[in-house]
Each structure stands twice: as C-alpha cells, then as structure tokens.
Scaffold this active site. Structure first.
Site, PDB file in Angstrom:
ATOM      1  N   LYS A  68       0.792  -1.377  -0.027  1.00 20.54           N
ATOM      2  CA  LYS A  68       0.022  -0.048   0.059  1.00 20.54           C
ATOM      3  C   LYS A  68       0.830   1.264   0.029  1.00 20.54           C
ATOM      4  O   LYS A  68       1.843   1.244   0.791  1.00 20.54           O
ATOM      5  CB  LYS A  68      -0.927  -0.230   1.239  1.00 20.54           C
ATOM      6  CG  LYS A  68      -1.941   1.143   1.472  1.00 20.54           C
ATOM      7  CD  LYS A  68      -3.177   0.912   0.755  1.00 20.54           C
ATOM      8  CE  LYS A  68      -4.140   2.058   0.635  1.00 20.54           C
ATOM      9  NZ  LYS A  68      -3.461   2.790  -0.828  1.00 20.54           N
ATOM     10  N   LYS A  92       4.584   2.102   8.761  1.00 25.39           N
ATOM     11  CA  LYS A  92       3.228   2.859   9.399  1.00 25.39           C
ATOM     12  C   LYS A  92       2.223   2.009   9.260  1.00 25.39           C
ATOM     13  O   LYS A  92       1.312   2.063  10.135  1.00 25.39           O
ATOM     14  CB  LYS A  92       3.275   3.974   8.061  1.00 25.39           C
ATOM     15  CG  LYS A  92       2.100   5.032   8.713  1.00 25.39           C
ATOM     16  CD  LYS A  92       2.101   6.217   7.528  1.00 25.39           C
ATOM     17  CE  LYS A  92       2.962   6.712   7.201  1.00 25.39           C
ATOM     18  NZ  LYS A  92       2.706   8.045   6.341  1.00 25.39           N
ATOM     19  N   LYS A 104       5.410   1.949  -2.713  1.00 23.21           N
ATOM     20  CA  LYS A 104       5.355   3.344  -3.052  1.00 23.21           C
ATOM     21  C   LYS A 104       5.725   3.487  -4.487  1.00 23.21           C
ATOM     22  O   LYS A 104       6.146   2.417  -5.118  1.00 23.21           O
ATOM     23  CB  LYS A 104       6.368   4.127  -2.333  1.00 23.21           C
ATOM     24  CG  LYS A 104       5.962   5.684  -2.185  1.00 23.21           C
ATOM     25  CD  LYS A 104       5.201   6.040  -1.087  1.00 23.21           C
ATOM     26  CE  LYS A 104       4.623   7.463  -0.974  1.00 23.21           C
ATOM     27  NZ  LYS A 104       4.074   7.849   0.044  1.00 23.21           N
ATOM     28  N   THR A 188      -5.777  12.937   6.972  1.00 20.02           N
ATOM     29  CA  THR A 188      -4.405  13.307   7.689  1.00 20.02           C
ATOM     30  C   THR A 188      -4.481  13.979   8.700  1.00 20.02           C
ATOM     31  O   THR A 188      -3.955  13.705   9.903  1.00 20.02           O
ATOM     32  CB  THR A 188      -3.362  13.437   6.452  1.00 20.02           C
ATOM     33  OG1 THR A 188      -3.455  12.306   5.525  1.00 20.02           O
ATOM     34  CG2 THR A 188      -1.941  13.627   7.097  1.00 20.02           C
ATOM     35  N   SER A 356      -7.541   5.235   3.648  1.00 19.12           N
ATOM     36  CA  SER A 356      -7.496   4.733   2.545  1.00 19.12           C
ATOM     37  C   SER A 356      -8.030   3.064   2.852  1.00 19.12           C
ATOM     38  O   SER A 356      -8.254   2.486   1.693  1.00 19.12           O
ATOM     39  CB  SER A 356      -5.991   4.613   2.031  1.00 19.12           C
ATOM     40  OG  SER A 356      -5.718   5.974   1.246  1.00 19.12           O
TER      41      SER A 356
HETATM   42  P1  NAD Z   1       0.525  19.737  -0.111  1.00 20.01           P
HETATM   43  O1  NAD Z   1       1.087  20.143  -1.088  1.00 20.01           O
HETATM   44  O2  NAD Z   1      -1.001  19.858   0.235  1.00 20.01           O
HETATM   45  O3  NAD Z   1       1.087  21.048   1.028  1.00 20.01           O
HETATM   46  C1  NAD Z   1       2.259  21.165   1.291  1.00 20.01           C
HETATM   47  C2  NAD Z   1       2.436  22.604   2.105  1.00 20.01           C
HETATM   48  O4  NAD Z   1       3.811  22.989   2.418  1.00 20.01           O
HETATM   49  C3  NAD Z   1       2.149  23.832   1.145  1.00 20.01           C
HETATM   50  O5  NAD Z   1       1.414  24.861   1.917  1.00 20.01           O
HETATM   51  C4  NAD Z   1       3.519  24.241   0.767  1.00 20.01           C
HETATM   52  O6  NAD Z   1       3.373  25.861   0.393  1.00 20.01           O
HETATM   53  C5  NAD Z   1       4.240  24.200   1.968  1.00 20.01           C
HETATM   54  N1  NAD Z   1       5.675  24.054   1.839  1.00 20.01           N
HETATM   55  C6  NAD Z   1       6.316  23.691   0.465  1.00 20.01           C
HETATM   56  N2  NAD Z   1       7.657  23.953   0.804  1.00 20.01           N
HETATM   57  C7  NAD Z   1       7.626  24.651   2.107  1.00 20.01           C
HETATM   58  C8  NAD Z   1       8.828  25.101   2.695  1.00 20.01           C
HETATM   59  N3  NAD Z   1       9.978  25.084   1.947  1.00 20.01           N
HETATM   60  N4  NAD Z   1       8.516  25.774   3.965  1.00 20.01           N
HETATM   61  C9  NAD Z   1       7.557  25.811   4.349  1.00 20.01           C
HETATM   62  N5  NAD Z   1       6.427  25.118   3.536  1.00 20.01           N
HETATM   63  C10 NAD Z   1       6.475  24.652   2.660  1.00 20.01           C
HETATM   64  O7  NAD Z   1       0.896  18.799   0.755  1.00 20.01           O
HETATM   65  P2  NAD Z   1       0.160  17.853   1.955  1.00 20.01           P
HETATM   66  O8  NAD Z   1      -0.565  16.595   1.450  1.00 20.01           O
HETATM   67  O9  NAD Z   1      -0.241  18.772   2.960  1.00 20.01           O
HETATM   68  O10 NAD Z   1       1.497  17.055   2.578  1.00 20.01           O
HETATM   69  C11 NAD Z   1       2.394  17.707   3.330  1.00 20.01           C
HETATM   70  C12 NAD Z   1       3.444  16.460   4.337  1.00 20.01           C
HETATM   71  O11 NAD Z   1       2.491  15.865   4.967  1.00 20.01           O
HETATM   72  C13 NAD Z   1       4.049  15.941   3.328  1.00 20.01           C
HETATM   73  O12 NAD Z   1       5.224  15.665   3.703  1.00 20.01           O
HETATM   74  C14 NAD Z   1       3.379  14.667   2.928  1.00 20.01           C
HETATM   75  O13 NAD Z   1       4.123  13.549   2.453  1.00 20.01           O
HETATM   76  C15 NAD Z   1       2.880  14.505   4.307  1.00 20.01           C
HETATM   77  N6  NAD Z   1       1.574  13.611   4.505  1.00 20.01           N
HETATM   78  C16 NAD Z   1       0.319  14.018   3.628  1.00 20.01           C
HETATM   79  C17 NAD Z   1      -0.571  13.250   3.627  1.00 20.01           C
HETATM   80  C18 NAD Z   1      -2.119  13.431   3.027  1.00 20.01           C
HETATM   81  O14 NAD Z   1      -2.768  12.766   3.168  1.00 20.01           O
HETATM   82  N7  NAD Z   1      -2.058  14.721   2.472  1.00 20.01           N
HETATM   83  C19 NAD Z   1      -0.448  11.770   4.289  1.00 20.01           C
HETATM   84  C20 NAD Z   1       0.614  11.509   4.960  1.00 20.01           C
HETATM   85  C21 NAD Z   1       1.636  12.377   4.986  1.00 20.01           C
END
Ligand code: NAD
Length: 434
Positions: A68, A92, A104, A188, A356
């Site tokens: 997954k 995880k 992945k 999340t 999921s």
């Molecule tokens: P997203 O693309 O919706 O948002 C990312 C955010 O981070 C944006 O606001 C962007 O402007 C900001 N960002 C980018 N570069 C940056 C920097 N240098 N400094 C500060 N902010 C910065 O992504 P997301 O889905 O919110 O995911 C964010 C994190 O959470 C990632 O590491 C992702 O792997 C993790 N994550 C997300 C999910 C999910 O379901 N969305 C699940 C597990 C983990």
C-alpha cells in the site's frame, strides 16, 4: 539526499531492534525491498513529439498484506527515494495494525509543465507499464506529492480497462463519484488532530492554554490548523513555501485559509497595510517559525526540516510530525536531550492511509459508510495505537519514535516468523534475538 533518507530510516530500525524480540530471519528480510520495478513511459505530447518518462513502483514488504502506498510526481523522484518511502509505509501500516505491507511509486516529472491531457496520458501510461505488478490483492495505489483524486480516478479507470472489469479497490483516494471514501481528503489532518487531543492531557494541558505553530499550510497542515482553531487551541503561526505569519494572540485560521485559497499565499492579506494594522500580524520565515516558543510545533511541509543545525534552537515542548521525515536522526538526538517529545510521522500522519484502508474495505464490500462512521473508526484506531506507543515509550524509557518502530517491528516480526524461521526448522522452536 534520498540515499541518506533510507540510511536514516534504517538507523531508526536498528535503534528499535534493541527493545524488541524478533528473529534474525525477520531482521534480514526487512533490510531490503522485496521487489523494485523501473519502467519507461512513452507519452505523446500535445505538440506531436514523443517524450519518455521514468517511473517506479516498489513493494518493500507484503508479509502483512498487499502493498500500500502513494504515487509521487516530482522532478527529483528516484528509485532510492521510492524505496525509502516504501520502507516508511511498511512500518506505518504495521504501527497502525492495517492489513497491508508497504509500497510506493513515482514518476520523475515536473507535472506543472504538462497540460492536463499530457498528465492524463502519462498517468494512464504509468498504469499500462505497471499493471501486472499491482492489484487489489497485490499492491494498492494512492495519491502523494503532486498527485490527487483526479489522477487516482484516471489510474483506476485505466486498470479497469486493462482487466476488462471495474476494479475500484486497486487505487484509493479516488473521487467519491468513482468509489472514493468520504472523509479521505481531511483524514491525515483528522488523524493528527485525534492524536494531539489524546496526548495533550498527559502533559497537563488543555486546548485553551496551548499555543501551536504549523509549518506547511496545504492539505494536511491547513486542515489541521482549522481543526485545532475550532477546538480552542491558539494557533499563533502558520507558513507555506513563501513564508509565514505570526500573531501572539492567535491567528484567525478560517480567514487565513480563505485568503490562501484565493491568493495561494498565507502572507498575502498581511502585506496589505490596512489588514496588517487591524490584525496585528507579523511576517516570519519558515526557519523563525520552527524556533518559536510554543507548546506544540507541527512540521507539515517537507522532509529534513528539523536538523542538527536548528534543533538546538527549537523551543516547543511537543513536536507532532505531520510531514513524512521532517526530523533528521541527528536532530532527534538533540531534541531528546532537550526533553522535547517528538510524536513520529508513522503515527501522527497515519490517518490518511487508515482512511485509504477504509476506502479499500468499502470498495470490496460494496457498502459505503457515512462521514461519522469513517471518523469514529479512524479516531478509535489511531488513539488505541497512540496509547500503545506511549506505553512502550514510558515502560522502556525510550523516545516515542523508537517506541513506534518497536511496536511496528513486533507486528512485522511476528508475521514474518509465522511463515517459519531458521530456528524453527533447525531446533523446532522460535529463537529470538536478545
Ligand atoms: P500539500 O502539497 O497540500 O501542502 C504542502 C504545504 O507545504 C504547502 O502549503 C506548501 O506551500 C508548503 N511548503 C512547501 N515547501 C515549503 C517550505 N520549504 N517551507 C514551508 N512550507 C513549505 O501537501 P500535503 O498533502 O499537505 O503534505 C504535507 C506533508 O504531509 C508531506 O510531507 C506529505 O508527505 C505528508 N503527508 C500527507 C498526507 C496527506 O494525506 N495529505 C498523508 C501522509 C503524509
């Protein structure tokens, strides 16, 4: 960078092995990804030319169930990165007790440079290339960085075309109209919120007396900020890639979100002098945000944000990792010495993969749940696992991250050993390391 990510992840595995009983066979199995597929995807571009993109899919371990994991579209995607991310997914899923292994995928591409039609052809081409490698009982895809529900819909459709029947359970994070689950988009953030709520009383805190800074204001960080705000937490700082805003009395998060949606920059309203004067917000950099004197720091943006260079200056008492891998292992050591509790990514951001899983269950049963049902099931599962990890940490006097790995490794080790170990075959009994 990604080589060091995998090395970093493996180090955490090594640390946890001291506190758990797992056979040598299981340790050996977990050192290497089970299968790694590399494919070339030819795509006809809008101007008639042909461009070939590199794609990857890795199944790290499937002892506990089908693989997954998400699919990432980014120019820096490499096989090493995909293997590291598949490694994390393995732990995880085990930490949350989901019946999945870790996987992945990714494509080395800047998706912003493609038209929507090119993006669709690329996504369908990726499925054509990996179709024999995935499936609802083999390996299930999901969104990750720069992929979304629309792309998941194309992927599910393409897989169904190849198989000549509808196969919704091969992909999660789909549009609701194509078999997606309600609650998946906020899952999340919801999961992180439930973990924060459950852990806060252990530190004699309540929401009203708790200040929070959040780095990253996207799907995860933005929704979490709003959930915390509505519960009464004082969210004093948020940021995105452009920078951040700070107000010592707490930000009006719904208004920041509205502005972000309209302008795509959380700082935008505060650059307008009249709004700045009324709301009294300050602009700050991402680095300044990380060092604020707050109760809770939430990295919700990228990997490797809290490092040995800035960890000595972190003042937060609690860190809840919503991003994957935001803290390096060198920084972990420093934070631990400073007495800062770091709630790890494999627990805090696991709400996404948990819902999921619920989507996959609903697709297979054909019975769809309400939002309340989804959130209740998520809440009870993630809090139960958070409590177990907390107890392991307290009983062994080890950091929460090590405890989360101990918890995950125990489940993985048990499953691997159940298939038979060297000791079992040679001595008629299972012998554990330690
Ligand atoms: P997203 O693309 O919706 O948002 C990312 C955010 O981070 C944006 O606001 C962007 O402007 C900001 N960002 C980018 N570069 C940056 C920097 N240098 N400094 C500060 N902010 C910065 O992504 P997301 O889905 O919110 O995911 C964010 C994190 O959470 C990632 O590491 C992702 O792997 C993790 N994550 C997300 C999910 C999910 O379901 N969305 C699940 C597990 C983990």
């Amino acid at each position: 960078m990604m080589d060091s990510l995998l090395a970093d992840a493996s180090q955490r595995l090594e640390q946890a092995l001291k506190y758990t009983f797992i056979s040598e066979d299981a340790i050996e199995s977990l050192k290497f990804p089970q299968t790694s597929l590399s494919v070339s995807i030819p795509v006809r571009m809008d101007d008639g030319s042909l461009q070939v993109f590199q794609g990857y899919r890795v199944r790290y371990d499937d002892t506990r169930g089908p693989g997954k994991g998400g699919v990432r579209y980014h120019p820096s995607v490499t096989m090493d990165e995909v293997q590291s991310l598949a490694f994390w997914m393995t732990f995880k899923c085990a930490a949350l007790g989901l019946p999945f292994g870790g996987a992945k995928g990714g494509i080395t591409v800047n998706p912003k440079a493609l038209s929507r039609m090119e993006l669709e052809r690329l996504s369908r081409g990726y499925i054509d290339a990996i179709a024999d490698f995935i499936g609802p009982d083999v390996d299930i895809l999901a969104p990750d960085v720069y992929t979304n529900s629309m792309i998941m819909g194309w992927m599910m459709d393409q897989y169904s075309i190849i198989k000549r029947h509808i196969c919704p359970a091969v992909v999660t994070g789909k549009p609701i109209s194509m078999g997606g689950s309600v609650g998946r988009e906020a899952a999340t953030a919801m999961g992180a919120f439930y973990v924060i709520q459950a852990m806060l009383p252990k530190f004699d805190k309540d929401p009203e007396s708790t200040t929070v800074a959040i780095q990253g204001f996207g799907n995860a960080g933005g929704i979490l900020a709003e959930l915390l705000y509505h519960k009464g937490y004082k969210v004093v700082a948020v940021s995105d890639s452009q920078g951040g805003v700070y107000s010592k009395n707490g930000l009006d998060i719904p208004s920041v979100r509205r502005t972000k949606e309209a302008t795509r920059d959380v700082r935008a309203p505060y650059c307008d002098s009249s709004v700045c004067e009324i709301s009294n917000q300050e602009i700050l950099t991402n680095e300044e945000l990380l060092k604020l004197d707050v109760d809770i720091l939430v990295p919700a943006a990228l990997e490797n944000q809290i490092t040995a260079a800035n960890a000595p200056y972190i003042q937060a008492k609690l860190v809840f990792e919503v991003a994957n891998g935001p803290t390096t292992s060198a920084a972990d050591k420093i934070l631990d010495e400073k007495g800062i509790y770091v709630f790890p990514d494999i627990l805090v951001n696991a709400g996404g993969v948990t819902v999921s899983y619920f989507e996959w269950v609903q697709n297979r049963s054909g019975l769809y749940w309400t939002l309340d049902e989804v959130n209740q099931k998520l809440q009870s599962r993630i809090i139960e696992e958070a409590d177990r990890i907390w107890t392991i940490s307290q009983e062994n006097a080890i950091p929460l991250r090590t405890a989360a790995y101990v918890h995950a490794i125990s489940r993985l080790g048990e499953a691997i050993s159940a298939k038979g170990t060297r000791d079992y075959y040679l001595n008629g009994r299972g012998k554990s390391r330690n």
